[in-house]
Design a protein around this motif. Structure first.
Motif, PDB file in Angstrom:
ATOM      1  N   HIS A  12       0.826  -1.211   0.000  1.00 54.56           N
ATOM      2  CA  HIS A  12       0.000   0.000   0.000  1.00 54.56           C
ATOM      3  C   HIS A  12       0.860   1.260   0.000  1.00 54.56           C
ATOM      4  N   LEU A  13       1.970   1.220   0.704  1.00 53.69           N
ATOM      5  CA  LEU A  13       2.849   2.380   0.785  1.00 53.69           C
ATOM      6  C   LEU A  13       3.497   2.696  -0.552  1.00 53.69           C
ATOM      7  N   LEU A  14       3.794   1.667  -1.333  1.00 50.36           N
ATOM      8  CA  LEU A  14       4.451   1.860  -2.621  1.00 50.36           C
ATOM      9  C   LEU A  14       3.465   1.802  -3.781  1.00 50.36           C
ATOM     10  N   SER A  15       2.199   2.104  -3.521  1.00 45.81           N
ATOM     11  CA  SER A  15       1.194   2.102  -4.576  1.00 45.81           C
ATOM     12  C   SER A  15       1.347   3.350  -5.450  1.00 45.81           C
ATOM     13  N   PRO A  17      -0.768   5.830  -6.448  1.00 43.66           N
ATOM     14  CA  PRO A  17      -1.203   7.151  -5.945  1.00 43.66           C
ATOM     15  C   PRO A  17      -0.270   7.734  -4.892  1.00 43.66           C
ATOM     16  N   VAL A  18       0.286   6.898  -4.030  1.00 45.47           N
ATOM     17  CA  VAL A  18       1.190   7.398  -2.997  1.00 45.47           C
ATOM     18  C   VAL A  18       2.479   7.917  -3.627  1.00 45.47           C
ATOM     19  N   ALA A  22       3.834  11.752  -3.561  1.00 47.16           N
ATOM     20  CA  ALA A  22       5.170  12.026  -3.038  1.00 47.16           C
ATOM     21  C   ALA A  22       5.991  12.818  -4.054  1.00 47.16           C
ATOM     22  N   LEU A  23       5.852  12.505  -5.327  1.00 50.29           N
ATOM     23  CA  LEU A  23       6.582  13.249  -6.354  1.00 50.29           C
ATOM     24  C   LEU A  23       6.098  14.694  -6.440  1.00 50.29           C
TER      25      LEU A  23
END
Length: 95
Positions: A12-15, A17-18, A22-23
């Motif tokens: 989930h953290l590396l999905s 949308p995240v 972050a970008l």
């Protein structure tokens, strides 16, 4: 309440949308850092007072980030984040 495994948390953290969010945050922070690095030599080259002009520009930059975040956040809530994101992207490049 369900307990998530470490692998599920990372998934989930590396999905997508995240990572996209972050970008976007990275671009804003990069802009602030870059301005901080080149501010003094740039203002000196233009024969401006470093303290006064630098503070004024930084204040405008912060107000712009705040107002932009509020404006695009409200538009994203009303119209959908993805459609607003692509509308913003299109309008920036194609007027």
């Amino acid at each position: 309440m369900k307990e998530f495994t470490t692998q599920e948390k990372l998934k989930h953290l590396l999905s997508f949308p995240v990572i996209v969010a972050a970008l976007g945050y990275f671009v804003d922070i990069y802009d602030l850092l870059l301005f901080g690095i080149v501010r003094v030599p740039s203002l000196k080259d233009m024969n401006l007072d470093v303290d006064t002009a630098g503070t004024m520009i930084l204040n405008y930059q912060m107000v712009g980030l705040l107002l932009g975040g509020i404006l695009w956040g409200v538009l994203g809530d009303k119209k959908g984040r993805l459609s607003v994101f692509f509308w913003l992207d299109f309008s920036v490049f194609f007027g």
